[in-house]
Design a protein around this motif. Structure first.
Motif, short mmCIF file in Angstrom:
data_model
loop_
_atom_site.label_atom_id
_atom_site.label_comp_id
_atom_site.label_asym_id
_atom_site.label_seq_id
_atom_site.Cartn_x
_atom_site.Cartn_y
_atom_site.Cartn_z
N ALA A 154 0.78 -1.26 -0.09
CA ALA A 154 -0.01 0.08 0.15
C ALA A 154 0.70 1.17 0.07
N SER A 155 1.79 1.28 0.91
CA SER A 155 2.73 2.55 0.91
C SER A 155 3.37 2.67 -0.32
N ALA A 156 4.05 1.70 -1.03
CA ALA A 156 4.90 1.92 -2.22
C ALA A 156 3.78 2.42 -3.48
N ALA A 157 2.57 1.90 -3.49
CA ALA A 157 1.59 2.39 -4.26
C ALA A 157 1.29 3.67 -4.18
N CYS A 160 4.13 5.98 -5.25
CA CYS A 160 4.14 6.06 -6.75
C CYS A 160 2.72 7.11 -7.35
N ILE A 161 1.70 6.97 -6.82
CA ILE A 161 0.51 7.54 -7.41
C ILE A 161 0.89 9.28 -7.13
N ARG A 162 1.17 9.55 -6.09
CA ARG A 162 1.57 11.01 -5.57
C ARG A 162 2.66 11.68 -6.29
N LYS A 163 3.40 10.95 -7.01
CA LYS A 163 4.45 11.51 -7.88
C LYS A 163 3.62 12.22 -8.92
N GLY A 217 3.09 -3.30 -5.19
CA GLY A 217 2.36 -2.25 -4.99
C GLY A 217 2.57 -0.98 -6.20
N ILE A 218 3.74 -0.86 -6.71
CA ILE A 218 4.20 0.02 -7.86
C ILE A 218 3.55 -0.57 -9.07
#
Length: 308
Positions: A154-157, A160-163, A217-218
């Protein structure tokens, strides 16, 4: 399974067969059980059964056993979070109850699907995506895996999205499936974007032995972002699942997609052969869409359920 649903006759339905002859009979409602006896996807069983039971004489209950989160098939989470609300726009109702989740290699999952027949399906128009209003999802582990694996996915996803999408809250829950509701060990993640016009687009990925949780997640996040970039109102995995319903519906259906997948080309080919529905695929001329966006239009046959 379809053979059982309609009292049909089939020849050549064995492993290794290169030719099948299928002669359908009358579609039956009631309870039907299908068991892959492996981690074969219950979601694929549901896909082949739905167009049949919609035109039965009475409500149906399908008890589907196998894998709920399998490679090369929709995860049950995708089916519930994306496919169900979108396919219900054809004016049907899909009730799906997960009794037990099952994972590769043994399966052991069970899903109960209940559907009532319809007189006729309505056409749909999914061409206006609107703007992304909300992003949410679930990262799960089951069996021998610790909850930390889900939290890492979840944290990795989210990172990635917030970039790429900085101004939207991303809520991905990390969950451990209860032991009495899952068979075997598995992990995965699904992330769904909801838009201002009610469209749903997703990205998902499954964990497996030796695969880093961050990478899982990524992968899901990048899949979602790719689906958002092309400007379509349906994601790459929904487009082919809607084709048969567009073919059967009464009137003109339109969906806006990204690149046309081979699965969609195949679905259109066979839908036209089997139903005489007419499809056209054109590049989207919408300035807000990418060069990969397409419009799939279908003149449906308006199939009537003569049982009702």
């Amino acid at each position: 399974m379809v053979c059982n649903l309609c009292d049909g006759q089939m020849e050549g339905g064995e492993i290794g067969s290169t030719e099948i002859t299928f002669m359908p009979g009358k579609i039956k409602g009631g309870t039907h059980i299908a068991d892959t006896k492996t981690a074969g996807s219950v979601c694929l069983l549901m896909q082949v059964a739905m167009p049949c039971v919609l035109f039965a004489a009475s409500p149906s209950e399908l008890r589907l056993k196998g894998g709920t989160n399998a490679e090369m098939a929709p995860q049950i989470d995708y089916t519930l979070m994306v496919f169900r609300p979108m396919v219900e726009k054809f004016a049907l109702t899909l009730d799906c109850d997960i009794k037990r989740r099952g994972y590769y290699p043994k399966g052991g999952g069970e899903v109960v699907v209940r559907m009532s027949p319809v007189k006729q399906l309505n056409p749909i128009n999914l061409t206006d995506r609107g703007i992304v209003a909300k992003i949410h999802g679930r990262a799960f582990v089951a069996g021998a895996l610790p909850i930390k694996v889900a939290k890492d996915m979840a944290s990795a996803a989210v990172r990635c999205i917030r970039k790429e999408i900085r101004d939207l809250y991303v809520n991905i829950q990390a969950v451990r499936e209860p032991d009495n509701e899952a068979f075997g060990t598995g992990s995965g993640i699904i992330i769904v974007a909801e838009t201002s016009t009610g469209c749903l687009l997703a990205g998902s990925s499954l964990g497996k032995r030796g695969k880093n949780a961050d990478k899982v997640g990524i992968e899901a996040a990048e899949m979602l972002l790719g689906n958002l970039r092309h400007g379509g109102a349906v994601d790459d995995y929904l487009q082919d699942q809607l084709i048969i319903f567009m073919a059967l519906a009464n009137g003109i259906s339109k969906i806006k997609t990204g690149p046309i997948t081979l699965h969609t080309e195949t679905a259109i080919h066979f839908a036209e052969l089997l139903t005489n529905a007419k499809f056209t695929v054109t590049k989207s001329e919408d300035e807000e869409s990418s060069k990969d966006a397409h419009i799939i239009e279908c003149q449906g046959i308006g199939l009537l359920n003569t049982n009702l």
